[in-house]
Design an enzyme around this catalytic site. Structure first.
Site, PDB file in Angstrom:
ATOM      1  N   THR A 430       0.714  -1.128   0.090  1.00 21.08           N
ATOM      2  CA  THR A 430       0.111   0.064   0.141  1.00 21.08           C
ATOM      3  C   THR A 430       0.907   1.301  -0.178  1.00 21.08           C
ATOM      4  OG1 THR A 430      -1.847  -1.384   1.315  1.00 21.08           O
ATOM      5  CG2 THR A 430      -2.124   1.176   1.192  1.00 21.08           C
ATOM      6  N   HIS A 431       1.870   1.265   0.714  1.00 23.59           N
ATOM      7  CA  HIS A 431       2.804   2.242   0.416  1.00 23.59           C
ATOM      8  C   HIS A 431       3.301   2.608  -1.178  1.00 23.59           C
ATOM      9  CE1 HIS A 431       4.187   3.479   4.408  1.00 23.59           C
ATOM     10  NE2 HIS A 431       4.386   2.226   4.557  1.00 23.59           N
ATOM     11  N   SER A 434       0.115   4.483  -2.299  1.00 24.14           N
ATOM     12  CA  SER A 434      -0.349   5.724  -1.919  1.00 24.14           C
ATOM     13  C   SER A 434       0.647   6.587  -2.540  1.00 24.14           C
ATOM     14  CB  SER A 434      -0.130   5.887  -0.333  1.00 24.14           C
ATOM     15  OG  SER A 434       0.847   5.275   0.061  1.00 24.14           O
TER      16      SER A 434
END
EC number: 3.4.24.-
Length: 632
Positions: A430-431, A434
């Site tokens: 998810t880094h 984003s």
């Protein structure tokens, strides 16, 4: 038949090299340099759709294509400003056109001065974010006057200031393009360092000419902004690392305590991975390699991965023994690599369905003509030898591979492998999500301020927690983060994720006492957990592995929350604060559902102090439990 044997776990760690699941200072690995001292400050503003309606001349403006509308809007809003169009504009899955501009001065980029315009489905400006520099401009071009140092001095300056393990004696400088060079003949970095001449807008309102020195040393992939005259002075630092049949722990199981491994046949989704997980359109693979990811054993922690060991069964049966009691970890490396490959690919497929596709900057070798830049699968290193008790993810701009490192955790006996805690892997992946969405695919530097960096951690925890929800869960269900891998019932966060204020008391003003991104991220993820349950209570919960869409909108509350949070990432400005990110989620819902969930969203944030009257000030945030009058 192809199949995959995998295991999924749940831990949360940073992703850009983003890592460190427990609260700790952000530092250069083993070098006692606190990178928090060099974070980029908050300079951006965000004009929401509600505020746009108060500016009818701009809100109703149309000039042709969505890029032309955005360009004319910036010209009107920032007259006499010099800027360029960033080549990463696209129309997202929800129909919003995302267009980004970089401010320039004398033809040189101001690297932290951006303007993003969001064009709604009606062709009008939906909202915009702005961090353009408005102070005095240099009278003349520094290039004409050669008013800057040699870039080699900047490399030496960053080596000394940050104590980097790079040797540059005898290195040479090669021109790459105007204002950008590469250093050849260095050692200690995983790739040749580069330097680019650019400006940086400072929080005090001044403008600094800098060399942006890029150095990838593994656990830290740094952009260091060194003063172009005084090359021993560091202005800012951005770290990109924030910190067949498969026998695996199936998607939705947070860690080995929640279920048993299964043998899955052809687990990919052909809508989102039409080449399957084991091909890239040019080659078919019999190992853990494909269009979305390449996974391997990396015991020495090095950067070379192509020739590293990866399981390659001739019959495509990725079925290998594993139990949490096996020791040492290398005895089950086949199972570890397989599980890491599986979990990351499912992340790719789910996020694709929710809008993280080729145009948005996702991770794929072959984009099949669907937009964006290819050649950037995720490099997945299992049992990486460069560290322990952690995981991290490096997110360079679109077109360059992401890199995830999953470590062994030594807080249990025998040690535990992060590959088997799905929460950790989902958090790390998810880094990448984003960092590619916020600021646009071409700019991975937009989650570097302390509060935006905290939200980067919070998004990772939020998605990992949403994925692990079970059919019988209710808003009274609490979840800890990283409990299994850390061998601790309390996990790696300050509090469990809970809608009960007596279990988790965090509110917006808690950030006034926090100065570490994982701690701040826990506050943000707590707010999103409230949002998640408000939407589930209204729309129900789909317990299946993929969303069901009706007219382009997820039909249940869980996937709807994941969708509007993701859309909000792409709408918000570079380096947003909590208030701006909240407004971006409201605008995302307005675009997707015509604001039908406005009150559920406001009530979630207001409960945790981010209501109508909340104000951002890095030293004195003001909380509010107020909601709009129509929501009372």
């Amino acid at each position: 038949m192809h199949g995959l044997l995998l295991a999924a776990g749940l831990i949360s760690l940073p992703l850009h090299v983003l890592a460190h699941p427990q609260p700790s200072s952000t530092s250069l690995a083993g070098r006692a340099v606190d990178l928090n001292e060099y974070r980029i400050g908050h300079r951006s503003s965000y004009t929401s759709n509600d505020e746009m309606m108060k500016q009818p001349s701009i809100a109703s403006f149309r000039a042709g294509t969505y890029v032309e509308v955005a360009t004319e809007m910036v010209k009107q809003t920032m007259p006499n400003m010099e800027f360029r169009l960033v080549d990463d504009h696209y129309i997202g899955q929800s129909g919003i056109g995302h267009v980004r501009f970089r401010q320039t001065m004398h033809g040189i980029d101001i690297d932290n001065s951006d303007f993003n315009v969001n064009i709604g489905q009606d062709g009008k400006v939906l909202s915009h974010g702005n961090s353009f520099y408005t102070g005095p401009a240099p009278e003349s071009s520094p290039v004409q006057k050669r008013d800057f140092s040699d870039p080699m001095q900047a490399l030496h300056g960053v080596r000394k200031a940050l104590n980097l393990p790079i040797k540059a004696e005898g290195a040479t400088v090669e021109n790459m393009s105007e204002h950008k060079v590469m250093f050849k003949g260095t050692s200690g970095a995983l790739s040749d360092p580069t330097a680019k001449l650019c400006y940086m807008a400072k929080e005090d309102g001044s403008l600094a000419l800098t060399w942006r020195v890029e150095t990838d040393i593994g656990d830290n992939w740094l952009l260091s902004y060194m003063d172009a005259k005084d090359t021993g002075k560091v202005h800012n630092v951005v770290d990109y690392v924030a910190h067949a049949t498969f026998q695996v722990y199936k998607w939705g199981l947070a860690d080995p305590t929640e279920g048993n491994r299964e043998i899955l046949t052809n687990p990919w989704n052909l809508q989102t991975s039409p080449l399957t997980w084991l091909a890239d359109g040019q080659n078919n693979f019999t190992a853990t390699r494909g269009n979305n990811a390449i996974a391997q054993y990396n015991p020495d922690g090095g950067n070379d991965y192509e020739n590293n060991y990866r399981p390659s069964p001739k019959n495509l049966k990725f079925e290998y023994p594993y139990s949490a009691n096996m020791d040492p970890p290398k005895t089950y490396i086949d199972a570890s690599v397989t599980q890491l490959f599986y979990t990351s690919n499912v992340c790719h497929d789910l996020y694709y369905m929710l809008g993280f596709n080729e145009k948005a900057g996702n991770f794929q070798v072959n984009n099949r003509g669907q937009g964006g830049k290819g050649n950037d699968y995720v490099i997945l290193n299992a049992q990486d030898g460069s560290g322990t008790n952690n995981a991290n993810f490096a997110t360079p701009p679109d077109g360059q591979p992401g890199r995830m490192r999953a470590y062994i955790w030594t807080r249990a006996n025998p040690p535990r492998d992060a590959s088997f805690e799905a929460g950790t892997i989902i958090h790390e992946y998810t880094h990448g999500l984003s960092n590619r969405l916020c600021g646009g695919p071409a700019n991975s530097r937009c989650l570097n301020a302390i509060e935006s960096g905290g939200m980067g951690e919070g998004w990772g925890d939020f998605y990992a927690t949403a994925v692990r929800l079970k059919p019988k869960d209710t808003r009274k269900t609490n979840y800890v983060k990283g409990g299994w891998v850390n061998n601790s019932p309390k996990g790696v966060r300050m509090y469990p994720y809970s809608t009960d204020m007596s279990v988790n008391p965090l509110v917006y003003t808690s950030n006034n006492q926090l100065n570490e991104v994982h701690a701040i991220g826990t506050v943000w993820a707590t707010m999103l957990y409230e949002l998640l349950w408000n939407l589930i209570d209204k729309h129900g919960k789909n317990d299946g592995p993929v969303p069901i869409f009706k007219n382009g909108i997820p039909s249940d509350g869980k996937y709807l929350a994941m969708k509007i949070v993701m859309d909000g990432m792409a709408i918000q400005p570079c380096n947003p604060n909590f208030v701006q990110a909240r407004d971006a989620i409201l605008d995302a819902d307005k675009n997707l559902t015509k604001a039908s969930n406005k009150c559920e969203i406001w009530k979630a944030f207001a409960k945790r102090g981010l209501g109508v009257g909340a104000k951002f000030d890095p030293k004195n945030r003001i909380g509010s439990n107020e909601v709009p009058k129509e929501c009372k």
